[in-house]
Design an enzyme around this catalytic site. Structure first.
Site, short mmCIF file in Angstrom:
data_model
loop_
_atom_site.label_atom_id
_atom_site.label_comp_id
_atom_site.label_asym_id
_atom_site.label_seq_id
_atom_site.Cartn_x
_atom_site.Cartn_y
_atom_site.Cartn_z
N ALA A 33 0.84 -1.20 0.00
CA ALA A 33 0.00 0.00 0.00
C ALA A 33 0.87 1.24 0.00
O ALA A 33 2.06 1.19 0.29
CB ALA A 33 -0.91 0.01 1.22
N ASN A 34 0.24 2.37 -0.35
CA ASN A 34 0.88 3.67 -0.19
C ASN A 34 0.42 4.27 1.14
O ASN A 34 -0.63 3.92 1.64
CB ASN A 34 0.42 4.62 -1.30
CG ASN A 34 1.15 4.40 -2.59
OD1 ASN A 34 1.33 3.28 -3.02
ND2 ASN A 34 1.55 5.48 -3.23
N ARG A 35 1.17 5.22 1.62
CA ARG A 35 0.71 5.99 2.78
C ARG A 35 -0.37 6.95 2.30
O ARG A 35 -0.14 7.73 1.37
CB ARG A 35 1.85 6.84 3.33
CG ARG A 35 2.87 6.10 4.09
CD ARG A 35 3.84 7.13 4.69
NE ARG A 35 5.11 6.51 5.02
CZ ARG A 35 5.32 5.80 6.12
NH1 ARG A 35 4.35 5.63 6.99
NH2 ARG A 35 6.49 5.26 6.34
#
Ligand code: CTP
Ligand code: CA
Length: 227
Positions: A33-35
């Site tokens: 995931a991305n932040r």
């Protein structure tokens, strides 16, 4: 009132907004995931609704309440996000604020990957995810009149954002500096630049403000565009 902006300047307009991260499963318990907190995308969806637009918010996993007066479609992966956005078209306005995972694992494991004690580390093969902003920016009968993207950059913010706008084919880019020194990531404030043309003539620097303020400023610019 004369000289006063209409209270519902976007009444009758349809908008789709992406927000939050996407999660790309590695196995049943792990993901890439991305932040992203989703704060900026959710604030934009809320502000568009306040301006009278009919808003669909396509959101990855976030821990935020649904904005009032907005239709929320919850998804996990980039591919699901693309499907949900396309299902919400046609729309007049699209704002892509999601932090989409650029890659997913090519073959998701059906069972939890185990450390077998031998020290062998899984060699994850990745595939590229669809680019939602670039896809909906393509010319066609369902292209929204106004497509707005974000560019989160850690260096050469304006140059990178301008190149991104050209590459993706969107109309406007809101660029923000996410270098740790700027202190905006995950926080409640954002300092953004609006890039709305190919040359620098139309660039705008917006003062550092709350994410709700950024959302209201964007909706004001959008309302002016459609006035
Ligand atoms: N975006 C998208 N779908 C993707 C990747 C990005 O819709 N698969 C959108 C984001 O929501 C944002 C814009 O594209 O509005 C820019 O995202 P960013 O990650 O900065 O751009 P990338 O082209 O992925 O470039 P890079 O991560 O290498 O900087
Ligand atoms: Ca990216």
């Amino acid at each position: 009132l004369e000289g006063q902006p209409a209270r519902k300047p976007l009444a009758g307009r349809k908008a789709v907004v992406t927000s939050g991260p996407t999660h790309e499963a590695i196995d049943p318990v792990r993901y890439i995931a991305n932040r992203s907190s989703g704060k900026q995308g959710h604030a934009i969806a809320a502000a568009l609704a306040v301006a009278g637009a009919d808003v669909t918010l396509v959101s990855g996993p976030v821990s935020l309440p649904d904005p009032t007066g907005v239709k929320v479609v919850r998804i996990e992966t980039a591919r699901q996000m693309l499907d949900a956005v396309q299902a919400a078209l046609p729309a007049d306005i699209a704002v892509c604020a999601a932090a989409v995972a650029d890659w997913r694992v090519a073959a998701e494991a059906g069972q939890k990957l185990k450390k077998d004690g031998s020290g062998v580390i899984p060699d994850l093969k990745l595939s590229e995810n669809p680019d939602i902003l670039a896809t909906i920016s393509q010319k066609g009968p369902k292209r929204p009149d106004l497509v707005v993207g974000f560019a989160a950059e850690t260096e050469n913010v304006i140059e990178h954002a301008r190149a991104k706008r050209a590459r993706k084919g969107c109309d406007w880019i809101l660029a923000n500096d996410v270098a740790p020194s700027a202190g905006t990531f995950g926080g409640d404030h954002n300092e953004v630049f609006l890039i709305s043309g190919a040359d620098g003539a139309s660039d705008e620097v917006w003062p550092r403000q709350g994410k709700a303020g950024v959302a209201r400023a964007l909706v004001q610019r959008i309302s002016r565009h459609f006035a």
